[in-house]
Design an enzyme around this catalytic site. Structure first.
Site, PDB file in Angstrom:
ATOM      1  N   LYS A 130      40.722  38.848  41.996  1.00  0.00           N
ATOM      2  CA  LYS A 130      40.293  40.244  42.045  1.00  0.00           C
ATOM      3  C   LYS A 130      40.059  40.688  43.467  1.00  0.00           C
ATOM      4  CE  LYS A 130      38.055  41.320  37.891  1.00  0.00           C
ATOM      5  NZ  LYS A 130      37.239  42.451  37.664  1.00  0.00           N
ATOM      6  N   MET A 166      34.136  50.695  47.869  1.00  0.00           N
ATOM      7  CA  MET A 166      35.583  50.675  47.611  1.00  0.00           C
ATOM      8  C   MET A 166      36.261  51.969  48.066  1.00  0.00           C
ATOM      9  SD  MET A 166      35.343  49.177  43.725  1.00  0.00           S
ATOM     10  CE  MET A 166      34.002  50.249  43.216  1.00  0.00           C
ATOM     11  N   ASP A 213      34.409  35.137  42.237  1.00  0.00           N
ATOM     12  CA  ASP A 213      35.312  36.191  42.700  1.00  0.00           C
ATOM     13  C   ASP A 213      35.655  36.048  44.166  1.00  0.00           C
ATOM     14  OD1 ASP A 213      35.294  37.529  40.364  1.00  0.00           O
ATOM     15  OD2 ASP A 213      33.839  39.053  40.968  1.00  0.00           O
TER      16      ASP A 213
END
Ligand code: SAH
Length: 524
Positions: free
Chosen positions: A72, A188, A50
């Protein structure tokens, strides 16, 4: 048994088929992967990684493995959809491969690791999961904030900040977590920070609760800011803090004043370009990184075999005739023994020669080949070695020096003068690596380089040729970069190109160079 578990246990794994390894990469610093994780990387046949899974870890993966970047990144178009990733995992494992799915932090913490493994189980494939250091833990440690502390809190919660906090049916119990948990860590949550902090305050958390936001935790370019619930959203906006970052809310943040070890290291935030041969760079890089610097390694010299092995092969054929075998670099040692082994010989073939090394590094390297040297000079230079050999009496003695194709001639010349019969056998050559120019220039233009280190004249000339600019452009490209040169000869080459040397140690060793960099009064 729940419905999901039932549905995914449809097939039983068979032996002899491939296997999927779901591995936590840790937060970014490659040193923070687990030993098991690294072992698995070293045997990978396919690796799917990732955006956040440390790129530096890819160096552990065999070169002939298949590398698949899964992408991503919040806000940026995904390279592969989750379905495609799942399909690739299943497909590659079915074809009998050892497939590693490398994920940032811990795969089971906001990493969709569970979902991917469910697919693997449903497909009846073998698998193993390896945890990783989650970024919340790393951010806390590297920003000097213990997430729990007996004096402040006995509980901590990891919460996604990705969910729109204004949506009616939140899956986060804001009324409970706001005051019911001591430390709150939001993943996040940078975009939603104003709404997150408002929600917490609306639900009873004290607006003066300290908050830290940590970006790129554990990386040399880590940045962190501190405020309180009612100020942090503005601070983050003003300071331009972007994802990936974590938000830590709680009284424990106050401990940062005492425990912020990582960002207080003397070279923290400095980007230093290291121009050495790849083989030699590690000691300098390790020392500078431990002091907090971000090191950009550019090999300006590559070591290659000589165009011809003739001289060495002839010397190997009459080894017993030589009185002395002399080594002045570790490259020469590795190349010499490489050729010796190719000829089906080993260290026993050297039993009639006495062996000298230029310094302790070469001496240690020889020890790795089972050789204890007979002579080490007082001064670790070609001149020092010449003097030491001269004192042994050289008249009529035969000396073999395996070394670089191009090297200073002082040692063979002095030995010959002292009456020795000298054979110089090239066992390697220094060449300039090609094709880095643009990459190199971008480092200076995009993020800037605080310092560049040169460890020999040829690193200077090769670096300048690799940049592909003339001396004028060179001056402007490096106008904000300090220059460190290991010794006077290197420094002179720097000055000859119209540049200025800012750091130069008194002794020409890596530790001395590092000490001088530490004492340096930085330009900016
Ligand atoms: N599985 C990962 C989390 C993936 S979700 C883990 O255990 O860490 C992605 C979020 O993790 C980012 O938006 C950011 O909030 C956080 N994150 C991951 N790496 C980070 C890092 N080095 N520094 C700060 N935050 C990080």
């Amino acid at each position: 048994m729940s419905d999901t578990t039932k549905s995914v246990q449809s097939q039983t794994p068979k032996s002899g088929q491939g296997k999927v390894y779901l591995v936590g990469a840790g937060p970014g610093d490659p040193g923070l992967i687990t030993i098991r994780g690294r072992e698995i990387l070293e045997k990978a046949e396919v690796i799917i990684y990732d955006y956040l899974a440390g790129k530096k870890l890819l160096k552990f993966v065999p070169r002939d493995a298949e590398f698949i970047y899964a992408g991503k990144r919040g806000g940026v178009k995904h390279t592969h959809t989750q379905e495609e990733i799942n399909a690739m995992l299943v497909d590659r494992a079915r074809s009998g491969k050892r497939v590693v799915r490398l994920k940032g932090g811990d795969p089971f913490i906001f990493g969709r690791g569970g979902e991917e493994l469910e697919e693997i189980v449903a497909a009846g494939l073998n698998y193993e999961a390896v945890p990783g250091v989650t970024s919340a833990s790393a951010a806390a440690t590297f920003a000097g904030v213990p997430i729990t502390h007996r004096k402040f809190t006995a509980s901590v919660a990891f919460i996604t900040g990705h969910e729109d906090p204004t949506k009616k049916e939140s899956s986060i119990a804001w009324d409970k977590i706001s005051t019911g948990v001591g430390t709150l860590v939001f993943y996040m949550g940078i975009k939603n920070l104003p709404a997150i902090t408002k929600n917490l305050m609306d639900n009873g958390r004290d607006p003066k609760t300290p908050v830290a936001v940590v970006r790129w935790a554990s990386m040399p370019h880590q940045r962190s800011v501190v405020g309180t619930l009612d100020t942090i959203a503005d601070i983050v906006k003003e300071q331009g803090i972007k994802p990936p970052a974590l938000t830590i809310v709680g009284e424990v943040v106050t401990l940062r004043d005492t425990l912020n070890w990582y960002e207080k290291r003397p070279l923290f935030g400095k980007r230093i370009m290291i121009t050495r041969t790849r083989e030699q760079a590690s000691e300098l890089v390790a020392r500078l990184e431990e002091l907090g610097a971000e090191c950009l390694e550019y090999a300006t010299i590559a070591i290659q075999p000589p165009d011809s092995w003739n001289e060495l092969d002839q010397a190997l054929a009459r080894l017993p005739q030589y009185n002395w075998l002399v080594f002045t670099s570790i490259h020469a040692i590795h190349a010499f023994f490489g050729r010796l082994f190719e000829k089906n010989l080993d260290a026993r073939a050297l039993n009639s020669c006495r062996i000298a090394a230029v310094g302790t590094v070469t001496a240690d390297c020889l020890l790795d080949y089972g050789i204890k040297i007979d002579l080490l000079p007082e001064k670790f230079t070609g001149e020092g070695l010449a003097a030491a050999l001269e004192s042994q009496g050289l008249a009529g003695k035969k000396v073999l020096i395996p070394r670089a194709l191009k090297a200073r001639e002082v040692l063979p010349e002095r030995l010959e003068k002292a009456g020795a019969e000298v054979t110089v056998a090239p066992v390697y050559q220094n060449v300039r690596p090609k094709g880095y120019g643009e990459l190199l220039r971008e480092e200076f233009v995009d993020q800037g380089v605080d310092m560049i280190t040169f460890s020999s004249s040829s690193t200077v000339t090769n670096f300048i040729q690799m940049l592909g600019v003339d001396d004028n452009e060179l001056g402007s490209l490096l106008s904000k970069t300090s220059i460190a040169a290991i010794g006077p000869i290197t420094a002179k080459t720097v000055v000859d190109h119209g540049l200025h040397v800012d750091v130069q140690p008194e002794t020409y060793t890596i530790p001395a160079l590092v000490d001088s960099i530490l004492e340096y009064d930085w330009k900016l």
